[in-house]
Design a protein around this motif. Structure first.
Motif, short mmCIF file in Angstrom:
data_model
loop_
_atom_site.label_atom_id
_atom_site.label_comp_id
_atom_site.label_asym_id
_atom_site.label_seq_id
_atom_site.Cartn_x
_atom_site.Cartn_y
_atom_site.Cartn_z
N ALA A 231 27.03 51.95 24.53
CA ALA A 231 26.90 51.70 25.97
C ALA A 231 26.22 52.87 26.66
N GLN A 232 26.61 54.09 26.29
CA GLN A 232 26.01 55.28 26.89
C GLN A 232 24.52 55.37 26.57
N GLU A 233 24.15 55.06 25.34
CA GLU A 233 22.74 55.10 24.95
C GLU A 233 21.93 54.04 25.71
N PHE A 234 22.52 52.85 25.88
CA PHE A 234 21.84 51.77 26.59
C PHE A 234 21.61 52.16 28.05
N ILE A 235 22.62 52.77 28.67
CA ILE A 235 22.47 53.21 30.06
C ILE A 235 21.37 54.25 30.18
N PHE A 236 21.35 55.21 29.25
CA PHE A 236 20.33 56.25 29.32
C PHE A 236 18.94 55.67 29.13
N ASP A 237 18.81 54.67 28.23
CA ASP A 237 17.51 54.03 28.02
C ASP A 237 17.03 53.30 29.27
N HIS A 238 17.97 52.88 30.12
CA HIS A 238 17.62 52.15 31.34
C HIS A 238 18.10 52.92 32.58
N ILE A 239 18.06 54.25 32.50
CA ILE A 239 18.65 55.06 33.55
C ILE A 239 17.96 54.87 34.89
N ASN A 240 16.66 54.57 34.89
CA ASN A 240 15.97 54.36 36.16
C ASN A 240 16.44 53.10 36.88
N CYS A 241 17.08 52.19 36.15
CA CYS A 241 17.65 51.01 36.80
C CYS A 241 18.85 51.36 37.66
N PHE A 242 19.33 52.61 37.53
CA PHE A 242 20.43 53.09 38.36
C PHE A 242 20.00 54.21 39.31
N LYS A 243 19.00 54.99 38.91
CA LYS A 243 18.61 56.13 39.74
C LYS A 243 17.24 55.96 40.39
N GLY A 244 16.56 54.84 40.12
CA GLY A 244 15.26 54.63 40.73
C GLY A 244 15.36 54.08 42.14
N GLU A 245 14.43 54.46 42.98
CA GLU A 245 14.42 53.96 44.37
C GLU A 245 14.16 52.46 44.38
N GLY A 246 14.99 51.73 45.11
CA GLY A 246 14.88 50.28 45.15
C GLY A 246 15.63 49.58 44.03
N SER A 247 16.39 50.32 43.24
CA SER A 247 17.06 49.76 42.06
C SER A 247 18.37 49.06 42.36
N HIS A 248 18.95 49.27 43.56
CA HIS A 248 20.30 48.78 43.87
C HIS A 248 21.32 49.42 42.91
N GLY A 249 21.06 50.68 42.52
CA GLY A 249 21.83 51.31 41.46
C GLY A 249 23.33 51.36 41.69
N VAL A 250 23.77 51.66 42.91
CA VAL A 250 25.20 51.76 43.18
C VAL A 250 25.87 50.39 43.08
N ILE A 251 25.20 49.35 43.59
CA ILE A 251 25.77 48.00 43.50
C ILE A 251 25.83 47.55 42.04
N LEU A 252 24.78 47.84 41.27
CA LEU A 252 24.79 47.47 39.85
C LEU A 252 25.95 48.14 39.11
N PHE A 253 26.19 49.40 39.44
CA PHE A 253 27.31 50.11 38.81
C PHE A 253 28.64 49.48 39.22
N LEU A 254 28.78 49.12 40.48
CA LEU A 254 30.02 48.49 40.94
C LEU A 254 30.22 47.14 40.25
N TYR A 255 29.16 46.35 40.13
CA TYR A 255 29.25 45.09 39.39
C TYR A 255 29.68 45.35 37.94
N SER A 256 29.05 46.34 37.31
CA SER A 256 29.38 46.67 35.92
C SER A 256 30.84 47.07 35.78
N LEU A 257 31.34 47.80 36.77
CA LEU A 257 32.73 48.24 36.76
C LEU A 257 33.68 47.04 36.80
N LEU A 258 33.37 46.09 37.66
CA LEU A 258 34.24 44.92 37.80
C LEU A 258 34.19 44.03 36.55
#
Length: 479
Positions: free
Chosen positions: A233-260
């Motif tokens: 899971a950690q490797e997958f997140i790092f491979d797609h890290i811009n999907c969480f830290k990129g501008e326009g990515s909705h990164g915080v919402i995606l993380f909250l969805y993932s958490l739930l």
């Protein structure tokens, strides 16, 4: 007669034309408002690529700024192909998310939330470890993740750097690695130590609006990736890290969805004792996190009761087993309405000296660089703490030194609310000197730790007393 009628007719036609134009303007205003493209918005896009890193003004092109991406217009580079794998979200899952978050299926995230992502400060700087957190409801999530980032950089990552150098001497890639570790740790805890689900956005739309459900143009594109190993899971997140830290990515919402989804929607509902209380609440026009969300971020369970506890550790609770039950990241809270409500002991005294702090609802991080202050009472005599609030105005990590002398009562620790960027305070245990120094620093109020942070017994400290709340011109809330 005809001339008179023409005189009355022309103004009427002009008025109708003006009214029609006003109506059209109102329609466009609604459209632009929905996409957060207010005409007065002069926000500059950052010149550091899609990562959004760097201070304001860095790399900005000359001339008028380009218009920012609307929240629903996700950059193509951050969208996955439907053939990547995983499973698509269903209408039932999308509606379940909405009901858990808002209590209904028609409320949407505000512009503040859709724009929020995990954006670091400049690498190799005094705040290279730090996430930027604007004032608003997403700040609680960002600062909780910040606490996990600090924990990893200080106490887990292998490096020759020491103390604060561990936080400052990191590259952009190392920032991404730290974020991936922090997100994976939190998701893994929510999954009970056996699973993690990661939500990303694809180019395909899987859910069509139905009934009262209102589309937001990104939830309907969610693809879920489930992992049974934390490292994967950690490797997958790092491979797609811009999907969480990129501008326009909705990164915080995606993380909250993932958490739930890592916790599962059913177990989150059970954590809430089957009540219909939403995880997010509307407060003064903002969408803010409830204590249940903070609990999910810190303990892996969405129960506010995990934070609130008046039960003290059992006798002999300083052993190895009790230490294992402590959280890896702690939690401290201050608010006048919560003065009599203590945080549970395992969050007040975590395994490592990193705390998410809530001061009248504003979240920040307090931490130390020496883990021995929580395990060896001798280290508690003189120790250092550091403070970061996530705001752009803070340019350096605030520094707080605690010096406890023999006259100072060791069972009563003193902490301080810090508003300035850099503060150095010395406590000698003498009532008058502690009062004078506290009064000289603007915006500093004493926090009293009600129980010792380590399970070991401390020697008697004599008859010395800590400054009272009246002497320090503040209040002494219980954590």
């Amino acid at each position: 007669m005809g001339d008179r009628e023409a005189e009355h007719t022309m103004p009427q036609a002009q008025l109708e034309e003006i009214a029609s134009k006003i109506s059209d303007l109102n329609k466009w205003r609604e459209i632009f408002s929905f996409h957060c493209l207010e005409l007065s918005n002069t926000t500059h896009q950052r010149g550091q690529g899609s990562t959004g890193d760097g201070p304001p003004g860095a790399g900005e092109p000359a001339g008028p700024p380009p218009p920012p991406h609307p929240p629903s217009a996700i950059p193509k580079a951050l969208l996955l192909s439907p053939g990547t794998g995983g499973r698509p979200i269903s209408l039932e899952m999308a509606m379940g998310l909405r009901k858990l978050l808002f209590g209904n299926v028609f409320h949407l995230f505000s512009c503040e939330w859709t724009k929020s992502h995990f954006r670091f400060r400049e690498p190799y700087s005094d705040l290279a470890y730090a996430l930027e957190a604007e004032k608003g409801g997403t700040r609680a999530i960002l600062m909780a993740v910040q606490a996990h980032i600090i924990k990893y950089l200080l106490f887990v990552r292998n490096t020759e750097c020491t103390h604060l150098e561990r936080l400052c001497r990191i590259s952009r890639q190392e920032q991404g690695e730290a974020l991936a570790v922090a997100l994976a740790d939190t998701l893994w805890a929510a999954g009970g130590g056996g699973r993690a689900v990661i939500c990303l956005i694809t180019t395909a739309i899987y859910v069509m609006p139905s009934g009262d459900y209102k589309a937001d143009n990104f939830t309907e594109r969610i693809q879920l990736f489930e992992f049974s190993e934390k490292a994967a899971a950690q490797e997958f997140i790092f491979d797609h890290i811009n999907c969480f830290k990129g501008e326009g990515s909705h990164g915080v919402i995606l993380f909250l969805y993932s958490l739930l989804f890592s916790r599962t929607l059913e177990r989150v509902q059970e954590d809430l004792d089957g009540t219909a209380t939403p995880l997010l609440k509307f407060s003064f026009g903002n969408i803010t996190c409830t204590p249940a969300v903070l609990s999910l971020l810190l303990t892996g369970r969405a129960s506010p009761h995990e934070l609130d506890s008046n039960q003290e550790p059992e006798p002999g609770g300083g052993g190895i087993e009790a230490r294992r039950r402590r959280g890896s990241v702690g939690y401290l809270r201050w608010g006048r309405a919560q003065a009599e409500r203590q945080v549970c002991p395992r969050l007040r005294t975590p395994r490592l000296p990193v705390w998410l702090c809530s001061v009248t609802g504003r979240h920040s991080v307090l931490f130390g660089t020496d883990s021995r202050i929580l395990s060896d009472w001798k280290m508690e005599r003189v120790f250092h703490l550091y403070f970061y609030n996530g705001q752009q105005e803070q340019t350096k990590t605030a520094h707080l030194t605690i010096d406890v002398t023999k006259e100072f009562l060791l069972e009563k620790w003193q902490f301080f609310r810090i508003q300035d960027a850099t503060i150095l305070i010395r406590i000698t245990g003498k009532r008058t000197e502690a009062k004078t120094q506290a009064a000289q620093v603007r915006g500093v109020h004493p926090w009293r730790w009600q129980s010792g942070p380590s399970g070991q017994a401390r020697p008697s400290a004599g008859t010395g007393q800590t400054p009272s709340s009246e002497e320090s011109n503040g209040t002494n809330p219980s954590f």
